[in-house]
Structure formats: structure tokens, C-alpha cells
Scaffold this motif. Structure first.
Motif, PDB file in Angstrom:
ATOM      1  N   ASP A 298      -1.219  -6.331  21.853  1.00  0.00           N
ATOM      2  CA  ASP A 298      -0.109  -5.472  21.279  1.00  0.00           C
ATOM      3  C   ASP A 298       1.150  -5.550  22.061  1.00  0.00           C
ATOM      4  O   ASP A 298       1.528  -5.095  22.467  1.00  0.00           O
ATOM      5  N   ASP A 299       2.607  -4.998  20.830  1.00  0.00           N
ATOM      6  CA  ASP A 299       4.102  -4.960  20.976  1.00  0.00           C
ATOM      7  C   ASP A 299       3.247  -3.887  21.640  1.00  0.00           C
ATOM      8  O   ASP A 299       4.248  -3.235  23.084  1.00  0.00           O
ATOM      9  N   THR A 300       2.726  -2.081  21.226  1.00  0.00           N
ATOM     10  CA  THR A 300       2.260  -1.246  22.591  1.00  0.00           C
ATOM     11  C   THR A 300       2.403  -0.955  23.374  1.00  0.00           C
ATOM     12  O   THR A 300       2.437  -0.457  24.728  1.00  0.00           O
ATOM     13  N   ARG A 301       1.626  -2.324  23.593  1.00  0.00           N
ATOM     14  CA  ARG A 301       0.726  -2.183  24.801  1.00  0.00           C
ATOM     15  C   ARG A 301       1.590  -3.096  26.142  1.00  0.00           C
ATOM     16  O   ARG A 301       1.819  -2.389  27.018  1.00  0.00           O
ATOM     17  N   ALA A 302       2.273  -3.911  25.030  1.00  0.00           N
ATOM     18  CA  ALA A 302       3.401  -4.673  26.342  1.00  0.00           C
ATOM     19  C   ALA A 302       4.484  -3.785  26.588  1.00  0.00           C
ATOM     20  O   ALA A 302       4.987  -3.931  27.540  1.00  0.00           O
ATOM     21  N   THR A 303       4.681  -2.632  25.536  1.00  0.00           N
ATOM     22  CA  THR A 303       5.787  -1.828  26.018  1.00  0.00           C
ATOM     23  C   THR A 303       5.708  -0.806  27.134  1.00  0.00           C
ATOM     24  O   THR A 303       6.166  -0.491  27.315  1.00  0.00           O
ATOM     25  N   LEU A 304       4.477  -0.591  26.537  1.00  0.00           N
ATOM     26  CA  LEU A 304       3.863   0.848  27.409  1.00  0.00           C
ATOM     27  C   LEU A 304       3.814  -0.155  28.854  1.00  0.00           C
ATOM     28  O   LEU A 304       3.968   0.623  30.246  1.00  0.00           O
ATOM     29  N   LEU A 305       4.237  -1.522  29.459  1.00  0.00           N
ATOM     30  CA  LEU A 305       3.616  -2.170  30.791  1.00  0.00           C
ATOM     31  C   LEU A 305       5.034  -2.415  31.338  1.00  0.00           C
ATOM     32  O   LEU A 305       5.279  -1.827  32.519  1.00  0.00           O
ATOM     33  N   VAL A 306       6.331  -2.770  30.291  1.00  0.00           N
ATOM     34  CA  VAL A 306       7.423  -2.768  30.966  1.00  0.00           C
ATOM     35  C   VAL A 306       7.753  -1.632  31.276  1.00  0.00           C
ATOM     36  O   VAL A 306       9.105  -1.523  32.437  1.00  0.00           O
ATOM     37  N   GLU A 307       8.075  -0.805  30.641  1.00  0.00           N
ATOM     38  CA  GLU A 307       8.132   0.615  30.927  1.00  0.00           C
ATOM     39  C   GLU A 307       7.936   1.185  31.939  1.00  0.00           C
ATOM     40  O   GLU A 307       8.024   1.946  32.704  1.00  0.00           O
ATOM     41  N   TRP A 350       3.649   7.106  35.023  1.00  0.00           N
ATOM     42  CA  TRP A 350       3.911   7.665  34.351  1.00  0.00           C
ATOM     43  C   TRP A 350       3.830   8.564  33.637  1.00  0.00           C
ATOM     44  O   TRP A 350       4.842   9.283  32.821  1.00  0.00           O
ATOM     45  N   LEU A 351       2.870   9.304  34.700  1.00  0.00           N
ATOM     46  CA  LEU A 351       3.461  10.755  34.808  1.00  0.00           C
ATOM     47  C   LEU A 351       4.407  11.675  35.051  1.00  0.00           C
ATOM     48  O   LEU A 351       5.217  12.891  34.454  1.00  0.00           O
ATOM     49  N   ASP A 352       5.594  10.211  35.474  1.00  0.00           N
ATOM     50  CA  ASP A 352       6.770  11.303  35.969  1.00  0.00           C
ATOM     51  C   ASP A 352       8.007  10.550  35.329  1.00  0.00           C
ATOM     52  O   ASP A 352       9.246  10.898  35.238  1.00  0.00           O
ATOM     53  N   LEU A 353       7.288   9.509  33.930  1.00  0.00           N
ATOM     54  CA  LEU A 353       8.293   9.420  33.217  1.00  0.00           C
ATOM     55  C   LEU A 353       9.209   9.693  32.670  1.00  0.00           C
ATOM     56  O   LEU A 353       8.525  10.223  31.593  1.00  0.00           O
ATOM     57  N   PRO A 354      11.086   9.411  32.761  1.00  0.00           N
ATOM     58  CA  PRO A 354      11.247  10.556  31.928  1.00  0.00           C
ATOM     59  C   PRO A 354      12.038   9.721  30.820  1.00  0.00           C
ATOM     60  O   PRO A 354      12.405   9.671  30.522  1.00  0.00           O
ATOM     61  N   ARG A 355      11.145   9.353  29.977  1.00  0.00           N
ATOM     62  CA  ARG A 355      10.887   8.474  28.677  1.00  0.00           C
ATOM     63  C   ARG A 355      10.268   8.263  27.974  1.00  0.00           C
ATOM     64  O   ARG A 355       8.627   8.534  28.239  1.00  0.00           O
ATOM     65  N   LEU A 356      10.120   8.346  26.771  1.00  0.00           N
ATOM     66  CA  LEU A 356       8.972   7.725  25.905  1.00  0.00           C
ATOM     67  C   LEU A 356       8.948   6.629  25.425  1.00  0.00           C
ATOM     68  O   LEU A 356       9.429   6.163  24.120  1.00  0.00           O
ATOM     69  N   PRO A 357       8.328   5.430  26.066  1.00  0.00           N
ATOM     70  CA  PRO A 357       7.319   4.477  24.966  1.00  0.00           C
ATOM     71  C   PRO A 357       7.198   4.009  23.932  1.00  0.00           C
ATOM     72  O   PRO A 357       7.884   3.342  22.694  1.00  0.00           O
ATOM     73  N   GLY A 358       7.008   5.359  23.737  1.00  0.00           N
ATOM     74  CA  GLY A 358       6.007   5.299  22.242  1.00  0.00           C
ATOM     75  C   GLY A 358       7.186   5.673  20.810  1.00  0.00           C
ATOM     76  O   GLY A 358       6.847   5.556  19.942  1.00  0.00           O
ATOM     77  N   LEU A 359       8.889   5.514  21.202  1.00  0.00           N
ATOM     78  CA  LEU A 359       9.818   5.375  20.669  1.00  0.00           C
ATOM     79  C   LEU A 359      10.614   4.123  20.594  1.00  0.00           C
ATOM     80  O   LEU A 359      10.661   4.169  19.005  1.00  0.00           O
ATOM     81  N   ALA A 369      16.688  -0.656  15.584  1.00  0.00           N
ATOM     82  CA  ALA A 369      15.030  -0.141  15.970  1.00  0.00           C
ATOM     83  C   ALA A 369      16.238  -0.080  17.291  1.00  0.00           C
ATOM     84  O   ALA A 369      16.166  -0.544  17.853  1.00  0.00           O
ATOM     85  N   LEU A 370      14.599   1.152  18.505  1.00  0.00           N
ATOM     86  CA  LEU A 370      14.848   1.492  19.545  1.00  0.00           C
ATOM     87  C   LEU A 370      14.596   0.781  20.579  1.00  0.00           C
ATOM     88  O   LEU A 370      13.129   0.329  20.455  1.00  0.00           O
ATOM     89  N   ALA A 371      14.812  -0.103  21.679  1.00  0.00           N
ATOM     90  CA  ALA A 371      14.476  -1.690  22.010  1.00  0.00           C
ATOM     91  C   ALA A 371      13.951  -0.957  23.127  1.00  0.00           C
ATOM     92  O   ALA A 371      14.311   0.143  23.629  1.00  0.00           O
ATOM     93  N   PRO A 372      12.426  -1.798  24.142  1.00  0.00           N
ATOM     94  CA  PRO A 372      11.809  -1.072  25.257  1.00  0.00           C
ATOM     95  C   PRO A 372      12.631  -1.217  26.418  1.00  0.00           C
ATOM     96  O   PRO A 372      13.421  -1.883  26.318  1.00  0.00           O
ATOM     97  N   LEU A 373      12.875  -0.035  27.368  1.00  0.00           N
ATOM     98  CA  LEU A 373      13.983  -0.186  28.147  1.00  0.00           C
ATOM     99  C   LEU A 373      15.518  -0.054  28.497  1.00  0.00           C
ATOM    100  O   LEU A 373      15.439  -0.047  29.279  1.00  0.00           O
ATOM    101  N   SER A 374      15.486   0.069  26.991  1.00  0.00           N
ATOM    102  CA  SER A 374      16.718   0.307  26.564  1.00  0.00           C
ATOM    103  C   SER A 374      16.837   2.319  26.956  1.00  0.00           C
ATOM    104  O   SER A 374      16.244   3.035  27.005  1.00  0.00           O
TER     105      SER A 374
END
Length: 759
Positions: A298-307, A350-359, A369-374
Motif C-alpha cells: 500500500d501507499d503507506t508502506r511505500a512511503t515508509l520505504l522511500v523515506e 528510522w530511529l533517528d529520522l527527523p521526519r514524519l512519514p505518516g504526514l 497534499a504533502l509529498a513523501p521525501l519533501s
């Protein structure tokens, strides 16, 4: 006797109390306050109070709100009056003792942060606290002096059900409501709506033509005579389910293996088909869905992967006009690492990622819409939120997992209700979902590998994950339908060989591959021979190799390589002139401009790989040939760009102040207090301009040196800040004043001086 001010209370505090205060509220120590008055002013600002309240739990916040409701920011309030506003007196003596203990503990915490000061009979709060909690602390309105408490019960007894429902809604907070009925001032006999009736009974106050307010006194009555119920003083329980730690680790290892498989697939996909970078930065919706489709996720997992791949430095944007997301040179070493090492890289990212992929996918203020990796997903405090969630799980008994994420959300919300803003609860849910997806959490419990990672032990984390992951298997199961089943993760060498000759049909804990004519041809193109492929399946299959597979390999190899290609841009050669004649009679010959230069040789101006693909598309089976006549593997190896390294900047918590720094700040503070409270004689001031006579000041300092008298001095420090000190001079000369405390003051910075008078 008047209640002490915050400055007076701080001045009388012990060094240990001040040390604890400055350690808890680090903003108060920078720059070092000149004296207790400056410290009190700084501690009483709205910004500093708001920061201090972020780490308070619900019970402590409730006590502070009750003090504001009682008006402690204007006049001192007793602890006894405060206790009557929280929970009410309990009939059970033990329950009442626990309630009073909880209130007392909350007050101690507030005193330790200088948010509250004074004795049990005179509790005070900084006026700026009302700015922090807004005009309606605890969701109660302002007081109405004209509203007599004795009038409330009779008035409430007369209201109807619709009026009572409105009052209860406002009593729950906020206490204001907007209505057109506020503009009408009608007597009770003529009132028709609930608002008009309540206004006529003086149970609501009119603020303006469209706003009404419920007075605080009535709100407290409707809440049962208290500002907060007693349950706010108790931390909610976190129900857990017991599991064997080994079960948790193995379940997480299975998820980790699946996540690694998706990550490897995405890296290979971007090696050949990079995704373009949006003009505004990030990854477009269409590309995200393409990735999700390729991964069967799904898109949620794909977003987490690219992030995570970007956070780990495995992918980056290419430095081109049309920028693309491309794997970096770190990818090859990562792919060559054991599964536990690959997992460790992504888990640390993931533990140190200064981002929120869930957004990703949420809408901003402009409904975009907020884009992944933006950059829109960047949140510097995100690592602190993840560690906070994992720390709660780490405090549970070994193997215990939370039954519900919502219960974990409620617990963390109670522990820090003012921390995290509007995303406070969502970040907890996202953290749990992401941790489960990457194998850091399973069955609601923390894994052994994650516990080691949380303790900053990466080697221990990798070892724990390696122990939990299933052991690589060295065999496959070949079936009659030309499928090859891997009953677990394959050994790296075997996995590479199987991937070369078969395509993944379905993935999971048991991966299913399918052997086809094109996959066999691909293996032959890479330089494998038919006998090597037969030997691979014969030695590595735990089941008998079906004849259909042997026939397929032999048939493809028999036809493979009869045509040989080279570069003219490209050429074809074949000992069979009839076969070359068949090629020349096909429409592919004109498409690729083939021409005969010898009875057994054709040439083309098109690239070799493109020409061979065209020949295969019409049914021929050519092979590529190198300068030495050997078969060439023309498969693209994928794009790579230089790695930019992984920059980890933890902004989880501000840096701690060392004991030496705290001691210096307190010494500085005490010296300022002493100077401020000293009785001074005639003050000698230096005229402005810098060129005036300083003989009077020098004479006074010389006298103090001879008589070993204390002297009060005013000076400007190296930062340009005016300060004052009481010192005992031991030497004046060379442009410096040296004190018995081994401190040195440049004479040109001293603006005034006076002898300290005896008491």
C-alpha cells in the motif's frame, strides 16, 4: 506579613534546589542570570513557562490549572482550598490519603520548577501562566462576582432538559458559545430558546451580540463541585499481553525479512527506472503508486520505504537538470551485507529520522497534499517521539506487549498532555505502525534487537536480530509446474543463482519462483551454460528435477547463441546461411537496417542490445558476443550516484548542563544577590566618555585593599551587560582589580564603586 515574591523565594532557596531547577529548566541558565531577580523574571515569562509545562503530566497540569482558577496568580491560595477543587473528598480514608498525596507531589514538582512557590498556606503562581493556559484554564469561564453561590442550586432546579443539556456542554469546555440569540435581551416570560432562558436566569453571561459565556462558579457546580475529577490524579493503566520474548523476536524477524525484501526490490527498481523529483521537491503521487504496485504494497508502506532508504543514504537526488531519485554507491555494499546488517541500517535510520512519514498525503494549510521525501515532512523532534514510545515498551516486563495502541496513546497523553501539539496522538500511532512494519516491535512488544538499539548498542542489536531471523537454507523445491519454492531465506549465493534463472512469482516467508523461457535465456545471456543450470537444480533441489524443466533448459540453450551479435554499431553472424536469410526476409531487417557484409555476417547501425531485443520480439533467439567470441551479459547493472553520507543530528533533547557549569551559574547568581542586598556608602561613579579622571575610584579601591574592606562595584562584562558584585580587593594595578576570590576585573570596565557599610 506579605507573601514572598518569586525572587525572594529563589533567593532563600538552597543550592541543591537551584541546581535542580536549572537542570530541569535549562533555558533559565543561559546566559547566567545576574541575580535572583533576573532569574525570577526569566522564570516568569510565558515562553519559559510553556516550555516547562511540556514535560508535566496530567495530574500536575490539573493542579496548576486549579491554582489559576482559584486566582493564585493574583493572590496566594492555600493548599487546603486547592485540594477542594480536585476530585472532592473521598469517603475511603485510604483513597483520600492517596488523593492528598498526589496533590502534594504535584505541588512539589511545580515548586521544583519554580512554577509555584510559597508555603502550604500561601501558594503563588506567576501571572504569565494565565497567558500560557489561555483565558479559560481547565475549560472554565471567568468568575462572576454578582452570581451568589446560594442562588445557583435553586436556579438550576428550574431549568428544563434542553437548557441543562446546553449548560453541561459549556461546562465541559470551552465555556463560550456563539449564537444569534445573544443579541436579544428578553425577560424570562418572553424567552423561547434555551439561550434566552438561561440569559434571563443569569446562568449565562452575554459577552457580545453573538457570544455567551458560562461563569466559572456555575461550571464548577455542574462538574460536581470540582474543577477536575479525581481520576486525573492517577496514571491510566496499560493492559499488556504476556508473550515469550523468543516469540516476539521471531515474529519481528519475519516482518523485518519482508521489509528488507521490499527495500531490495525498490532499490533494483530505481536502479533501472528512477523516479523523477517534483519541482517542489519530493515524490509524486503517480510515482508513489507505481512503486506500491511494483511492491504489491500500500501507499503507506511505500512511503515508509522511500523515506527510510533516503534517510539511510541509500538513495539520493541526482545532480541533473531533470533530477531523479537514484540509488547511491552505498547500495551495493548494503545489498552485499547479511540480513541483520541490512536491518540495522534501516532501523537506525528510522530511529533517528527527523521526519514524519505518516504526514504524507495529509493536507497543508493551503489544501495541498504533502509529498513523501519533501521538506514538508521534516520534524526535528520526531526522533524524540519515537524513542519515547519505545521507552514505554522497554519498561514493560520482558515479552509483554500492549493490548491496544489506543491505550498506549492514552498513557502517553496523560504523561505529557501539552507535548506534541495537534499531532500528539497520531505520532504515537505512526511510531507503533512503523516500528511493527520494520520489525522493531511485534505483538505490541519491544524486540531484543530494538532494546539493544535503544540502549545505543548497535552490535548487540544486529546480533539479536541475526539470532531471531530464520537460518538461510541451501536448497529449493522444484515442482512439475516449473515453479521453484524457497522454504525460507536462501543463502546469498544460492539466492543470486536462482534469481538469475527464475522470476519471483510470490514472496513471503516461502518465496515462489517460476522458470520460463525468457528467464532461462536471461541466465544464458549472463554467461551460464545449459549444463551449469542443470547442475544447479540437480544439486540444490530437495525434490527430483522434473523432465519438463530439463527439456526447457535444453531447448532454449539449443537455440540460444546460434546468432551472434557484435558492434558495427552491431553485427549478426551465423554459420547457418539459411537462418540469416530468414532474418533478412523478416521485417525486423528493415527496422534495424540490417545488411549482409559476408555470407555469414550482417551488420546494423543500431545499438546491439536494442537490435537483439527486436530479434527476440519476432521469435529469434540471438546471443550477444564479445571481442573474444564469448557470450556477453548485456543486462544493465543499474544507475548509481555518489553517496553523500548519512548525517544524523539528534534533536531529541537539549544538551545537559554539567555539574561544573551549574556550580558556576549558582556562584554567579549568589554573588549578584549579595551585591544587590549590600548596604553601600557614597558611590563613586565614572563619568561617561571614557577620558575622565578615575583617581577617586582608584583611591577608593586602594583604600579597600589596604583595609581589607569589601567594596561594591558596578561593571560591564565582556558581553556588554551591566553587572554588580561585592568583592574584597587584594591588588589594584596594571589596569586590573584582583579580588580575594581570584577574580580579575579590568579597571576600564568598572563604572562605579562604593565601600560596603557594616550592618
Amino acid at each position: 506579613m506579605a507573601a514572598p515574591t518569586l525572587a525572594e523565594w529563589l533567593r532563600s532557596a538552597t543550592d541543591d534546589m537551584l541546581t535542580a531547577l536549572l537542570r530541569a529548566r535549562r533555558d533559565l541558565a543561559t546566559p547566567p542570570p545576574a541575580d535572583s531577580g533576573v532569574l525570577a523574571t526569566r522564570a516568569g515569562t510565558a515562553g519559559s513557562i510553556a516550555r516547562a509545562c511540556e514535560n508535566l503530566d496530567t495530574a500536575t497540569i490539573a493542579v496548576l490549572e486549579c491554582l489559576l482558577v482559584a486566582g493564585a496568580d493574583a493572590e496566594p491560595v492555600s493548599e487546603q482550598d486547592l485540594a477542594g477543587l480536585i476530585g472532592g473528598q473521598e469517603a475511603d480514608p485510604h483513597a483520600e490519603a492517596r488523593r492528598l498525596t498526589a496533590i502534594s507531589s504535584a505541588l512539589d514538582a511545580l515548586r521544583g520548577l519554580a512554577l509555584v512557590w510559597g508555603t502550604a498556606d500561601e501558594l503563588s503562581v506567576a501571572p504569565a501562566a494565565r497567558e500560557v493556559f489561555g483565558p479559560y484554564p481547565a475549560g472554565l469561564g471567568t468568575t462572576a462576582p454578582a452570581l451568589e453561590p446560594a442562588e445557583l442550586d435553586p436556579a438550576l432546579a428550574e431549568v428544563g432538559d434542553d437548557e441543562r443539556a446546553l449548560l453541561r456542554t459549556l461546562a465541559g469546555g470551552p465555556p463560550i458559545g456563539r449564537t444569534k440569540d445573544a443579541a436579544l435581551d428578553v425577560p424570562l416570560a418572553s424567552a423561547t430558546t434555551p439561550v434566552q432562558k438561561l440569559l434571563a436566569r443569569r446562568l449565562l453571561r452575554r459577552r457580545d451580540d453573538q457570544t455567551v459565556e458560562l461563569p466559572a462558579e456555575l461550571g464548577i457546580v455542574l462538574r460536581g463541585g470540582v474543577v477536575h475529577p479525581g481520576d486525573v490524579l492517577t496514571e491510566p493503566e496499560l493492559p499488556v499481553s504476556p508473550h515469550q520474548q523468543s516469540t516476539v523476536d521471531q515474529a519481528a524477524a519475519g516482518e523485518a525479512m519482508e521489509f528488507l525484501r521490499h527495500a531490495e526490490t525498490l532499490l533494483r527498481l530505481w536502479s533501472t527506472q528512477p523516479s523523477p523529483v517534483l519541482k517542489s521537491g519530493g515524490l509524486g503521487v503517480r510515482e508513489l503508486r507505481r512503486i506500491a504496485r511494483e511492491l504489491d504494497a500500500d501507499d503507506t508502506r511505500a512511503t515508509l520505504l522511500v523515506e527510510l532508504l533516503a534517510g539511510a543514504g541509500l538513495v539520493a537526488t541526482s545532480e541533473e537538470v531533470s533530477s531523479e531519485w537514484v540509488p547511491t554507491t552505498l547500495t551495493d555494499s548494503w545489498l552485499a551485507s547479511p540480513p541483520s546488517g541490512r536491518w540495522l541500517t534501516l532501523a537506525q535510520a528510522w530511529l533517528d529520522l527527523p521526519r514524519l512519514p505518516g504526514l504524507a498525503g495529509e493536507r497543508d494549510a493551503k489544501d495541498k497534499a504533502l509529498a513523501p521525501l519533501s521538506e514538508d515532512l521534516r520534524r526535528p523532534l520526531a526522533p524524540a517521539g519515537r524513542r519515547r514510545v519505545l521507552t514505554v515498551l522497554a519498561d514493560l516486563p520482558e515479552g509483554a506487549g500492549v493490548k491496544s495502541v489506543d491505550e498506549l496513546v492514552a498513557l502517553l497523553a496523560w504523561r505529557a498532555p501539552r507535548r506534541g501539539g495537534r499531532l500528539r496522538d497520531e505520532t504515537v500511532r505512526w511510531a507503533m505502525a512503523e516500528a511493527t512494519a520494520i520489525g522493531a516491535v511485534a505483538l505490541g512488544a519491544l524486540t531484543s534487537a530494538s532494546a539493544a538499539l535503544l540502549a545505543d548498542d548497535p552490535h548487540g542489536a544486529a546480533a539479536a536480530m541475526a539470532d531471531a531471523m530464520p537460518r538461510p537454507v541451501g536448497h529449493v523445491l522444484v515442482q512439475a509446474d516449473l515453479t521453484v519454492v524457497a522454504p525460507g531465506p536462501l543463502e546469498p549465493e544460492l539466492a543470486t543463482e536462482i534469481m538469475a534463472v527464475a522470476d519471483v512469482e510470490s514472496a513471503g516467508h516461502a518465496t515462489v519462483y517460476r522458470v520460463t523461457e525468457s528467464s532461462v535465456r536471461r541466465a544464458l545471456d549472463s554467461g551460464k551454460t545449459a549444463s551449469e543450470l542443470q547442475e544447479l537444480f540437480r544439486t540444490r533441489s530437495a525434490t527430483p528435477v522434473p523432465q519438463s524443466l530439463e527439456y526447457l533448459i535444453d531447448d532454449v540453450s539449443r537455440r540460444h547463441g546460434r546468432l551472434r551479435g557484435g558492434a558495427a554499431a552491431a553485427f549478426l553472424r551465423c554459420d547457418d546461411e539459411v537462418l540469416l536469410a530468414e532474418v533478412m526476409s523478416n521485417q525486423v531487417a528493415s527496422r534495424y537496417e540490417l545488411r549482409k557484409i559476408a555470407p555469414t555476417v550482417l551488420v546494423s547501425p543500431y545499438p546491439l542490445a536494442e537490435m537483439l531485443d527486436g530479434l527476440r520480439a519476432v521469435g529469434f533467439a540471438p546471443a550477444a558476443e564479445g571481442p573474444d567470441g564469448r557470450t556477453l551479459d548485456l543486462r544493465p547493472s543499474g544507475r548509481r550516484i555518489p553517496s553523500r553520507g548519512r548525517q544524523v543530528r539528534r534533536i531529541s533533547e537539549p544538551g545537559a548542563i554539567s555539574a561544573e557549569q551549574l556550580a558556576a551559574v549558582i556562584t554567579h547568581l549568589r554573588a549578584g544577590d549579595r551585591a544587590a542586598s549590600s548596604r553601600r556608602g557614597t558611590v563613586v561613579r565614572l563619568p561617561a566618555g571614557g577620558g575622565a579622571d578615575t583617581s577617586a575610584t582608584l583611591a577608593l579601591l586602594a583604600r579597600a585593599t589596604r583595609e581589607q574592606r569589601e567594596v561594591w562595584i558596578g561593571f560591564v562584562d565582556s558581553h556588554g551587560t551591566a553587572r554588580q558584585r561585592v568583592v574584597t580587593p587584594v591588588r589594584v594595578g596594571g589596569g586590573m582589580l584582583e579580588s580575594s576570590e581570584n577574580e580579575r576585573y579590568p579597571l576600564h570596565r568598572i563604572t562605579s564603586a562604593a565601600l560596603v557599610e557594616d550592618e
